[in-house]
Design a protein around this motif. Structure first.
Motif, PDB file in Angstrom:
ATOM      1  N   LYS A  59      17.820 -32.242 -16.858  1.00 55.60           N
ATOM      2  CA  LYS A  59      18.119 -33.242 -15.763  1.00 55.60           C
ATOM      3  C   LYS A  59      17.726 -31.983 -14.481  1.00 55.60           C
ATOM      4  CE  LYS A  59      18.585 -36.256 -11.885  1.00 55.60           C
ATOM      5  NZ  LYS A  59      19.213 -37.313 -11.487  1.00 55.60           N
ATOM      6  N   ARG A  60      19.166 -30.870 -15.271  1.00 58.86           N
ATOM      7  CA  ARG A  60      19.371 -29.942 -14.346  1.00 58.86           C
ATOM      8  C   ARG A  60      18.863 -28.622 -14.070  1.00 58.86           C
ATOM      9  NH1 ARG A  60      24.489 -31.553 -14.233  1.00 58.86           N
ATOM     10  NH2 ARG A  60      25.590 -30.366 -16.155  1.00 58.86           N
ATOM     11  N   GLU A  64      16.049 -26.940 -11.914  1.00 55.84           N
ATOM     12  CA  GLU A  64      15.589 -25.674 -11.393  1.00 55.84           C
ATOM     13  C   GLU A  64      14.368 -24.785 -12.073  1.00 55.84           C
ATOM     14  OE1 GLU A  64      18.390 -23.735 -14.346  1.00 55.84           O
ATOM     15  OE2 GLU A  64      20.310 -24.778 -12.922  1.00 55.84           O
ATOM     16  N   ALA A  65      13.867 -25.614 -12.710  1.00 63.99           N
ATOM     17  CA  ALA A  65      11.995 -24.642 -12.890  1.00 63.99           C
ATOM     18  C   ALA A  65      11.343 -25.385 -12.187  1.00 63.99           C
ATOM     19  CB  ALA A  65      12.149 -25.698 -14.469  1.00 63.99           C
ATOM     20  N   LYS A  66      11.682 -26.437 -11.777  1.00 65.15           N
ATOM     21  CA  LYS A  66      10.830 -26.810 -10.726  1.00 65.15           C
ATOM     22  C   LYS A  66      11.198 -26.361  -8.999  1.00 65.15           C
ATOM     23  CE  LYS A  66       9.583 -31.180  -8.028  1.00 65.15           C
ATOM     24  NZ  LYS A  66       9.451 -30.477  -6.806  1.00 65.15           N
ATOM     25  N   ARG A  67      12.304 -26.111  -8.941  1.00 63.19           N
ATOM     26  CA  ARG A  67      12.588 -25.236  -7.614  1.00 63.19           C
ATOM     27  C   ARG A  67      11.620 -23.692  -8.043  1.00 63.19           C
ATOM     28  NH1 ARG A  67      17.718 -27.776  -7.365  1.00 63.19           N
ATOM     29  NH2 ARG A  67      18.503 -26.514  -8.697  1.00 63.19           N
ATOM     30  N   SER A  68      11.932 -23.366  -9.122  1.00 63.26           N
ATOM     31  CA  SER A  68      11.313 -21.996  -9.373  1.00 63.26           C
ATOM     32  C   SER A  68       9.485 -21.914  -9.141  1.00 63.26           C
ATOM     33  CB  SER A  68      11.605 -21.728 -10.863  1.00 63.26           C
ATOM     34  OG  SER A  68      11.034 -20.699 -11.145  1.00 63.26           O
ATOM     35  N   ASP A  70       8.154 -23.975  -7.187  1.00 61.67           N
ATOM     36  CA  ASP A  70       7.902 -24.363  -6.151  1.00 61.67           C
ATOM     37  C   ASP A  70       8.200 -22.904  -5.305  1.00 61.67           C
ATOM     38  OD1 ASP A  70       7.476 -26.728  -6.868  1.00 61.67           O
ATOM     39  OD2 ASP A  70       8.586 -27.709  -5.862  1.00 61.67           O
ATOM     40  N   ASP A  71       8.862 -21.910  -5.517  1.00 60.31           N
ATOM     41  CA  ASP A  71       9.109 -20.465  -4.787  1.00 60.31           C
ATOM     42  C   ASP A  71       7.772 -19.891  -4.986  1.00 60.31           C
ATOM     43  OD1 ASP A  71      11.176 -21.714  -4.044  1.00 60.31           O
ATOM     44  OD2 ASP A  71      13.140 -20.289  -5.213  1.00 60.31           O
ATOM     45  N   ALA A  72       7.383 -19.907  -6.385  1.00 62.45           N
ATOM     46  CA  ALA A  72       6.186 -19.276  -6.909  1.00 62.45           C
ATOM     47  C   ALA A  72       5.370 -19.347  -6.381  1.00 62.45           C
ATOM     48  CB  ALA A  72       6.202 -19.493  -7.999  1.00 62.45           C
ATOM     49  N   ASN A  73       4.663 -21.293  -6.248  1.00 63.24           N
ATOM     50  CA  ASN A  73       3.241 -21.601  -5.324  1.00 63.24           C
ATOM     51  C   ASN A  73       3.300 -20.987  -4.122  1.00 63.24           C
ATOM     52  OD1 ASN A  73       2.254 -22.462  -7.379  1.00 63.24           O
ATOM     53  ND2 ASN A  73       3.405 -24.384  -6.732  1.00 63.24           N
ATOM     54  N   SER A  74       4.348 -21.124  -3.465  1.00 68.98           N
ATOM     55  CA  SER A  74       4.535 -20.207  -1.727  1.00 68.98           C
ATOM     56  C   SER A  74       4.973 -19.253  -1.548  1.00 68.98           C
ATOM     57  CB  SER A  74       6.400 -21.072  -1.502  1.00 68.98           C
ATOM     58  OG  SER A  74       7.087 -22.419  -1.272  1.00 68.98           O
ATOM     59  N   LYS A  75       4.851 -18.412  -2.795  1.00 67.17           N
ATOM     60  CA  LYS A  75       5.010 -16.796  -2.415  1.00 67.17           C
ATOM     61  C   LYS A  75       3.043 -16.893  -2.519  1.00 67.17           C
ATOM     62  CE  LYS A  75       9.355 -15.541  -4.144  1.00 67.17           C
ATOM     63  NZ  LYS A  75       9.813 -14.738  -5.335  1.00 67.17           N
ATOM     64  N   ILE A  76       2.899 -17.138  -3.709  1.00 66.14           N
ATOM     65  CA  ILE A  76       1.107 -17.708  -3.751  1.00 66.14           C
ATOM     66  C   ILE A  76       0.703 -17.515  -2.247  1.00 66.14           C
ATOM     67  CG2 ILE A  76      -0.775 -18.542  -5.913  1.00 66.14           C
ATOM     68  CD1 ILE A  76       1.509 -18.147  -7.981  1.00 66.14           C
ATOM     69  N   ASP A  77       0.878 -18.365  -2.105  1.00 68.11           N
ATOM     70  CA  ASP A  77       0.160 -19.439  -1.164  1.00 68.11           C
ATOM     71  C   ASP A  77       0.884 -18.608   0.348  1.00 68.11           C
ATOM     72  OD1 ASP A  77      -0.833 -21.572  -2.419  1.00 68.11           O
ATOM     73  OD2 ASP A  77       0.876 -22.982  -1.340  1.00 68.11           O
ATOM     74  N   ARG A  78       1.510 -17.579   0.565  1.00 67.26           N
ATOM     75  CA  ARG A  78       1.019 -16.404   1.740  1.00 67.26           C
ATOM     76  C   ARG A  78       0.777 -15.541   0.888  1.00 67.26           C
ATOM     77  NH1 ARG A  78       7.412 -18.783   1.112  1.00 67.26           N
ATOM     78  NH2 ARG A  78       7.276 -16.328  -0.111  1.00 67.26           N
ATOM     79  N   ALA A  79       1.137 -15.223   0.351  1.00 68.90           N
ATOM     80  CA  ALA A  79      -0.289 -14.130  -0.584  1.00 68.90           C
ATOM     81  C   ALA A  79      -1.919 -13.961  -0.020  1.00 68.90           C
ATOM     82  CB  ALA A  79       0.683 -13.496  -1.491  1.00 68.90           C
ATOM     83  N   PHE A  80      -2.332 -15.438  -0.708  1.00 65.63           N
ATOM     84  CA  PHE A  80      -3.000 -15.285  -0.677  1.00 65.63           C
ATOM     85  C   PHE A  80      -3.800 -15.993   1.091  1.00 65.63           C
ATOM     86  CE2 PHE A  80      -6.701 -19.459  -0.225  1.00 65.63           C
ATOM     87  CZ  PHE A  80      -7.998 -18.319  -0.624  1.00 65.63           C
TER      88      PHE A  80
END
Length: 86
Positions: A59-60, A64-68, A70-80
């Protein structure tokens, strides 16, 4: 599982006593069955505890994978969004 084993031992003991005076060997046999049932229950408890620890670790790792991700998706969204503004 533990309660089922204890019930089986209790039924066996009752049956032995209900048929008359139980001999020492019959009581020893019931005691042996009860001890084996207790050992089985203890082993099952240890196995369950180990499985719970493994599940918690998984579960942990998943969190952690989900947070990672989510972070990657946020960065991609900002870059787009930034590229669309240019």
């Amino acid at each position: 599982m533990k309660s089922t084993l204890i019930k089986a031992v209790a039924i066996t003991a009752f049956a032995a006593l209900a048929t008359g005076c139980a001999s020492t060997s019959q009581l020893d046999e019931v005691r042996s069955i009860a001890e084996a049932a207790q050992r089985s229950a203890d082993e099952a408890k240890q196995t369950a505890a180990s499985a719970e620890r493994t599940a918690n670790d998984a579960k942990r790792t998943a969190e952690e994978a989900k947070r990672s991700a989510d972070d990657a998706n946020s960065k991609i969204d900002r870059a787009f969004k930034t590229s669309m503004q240019k």
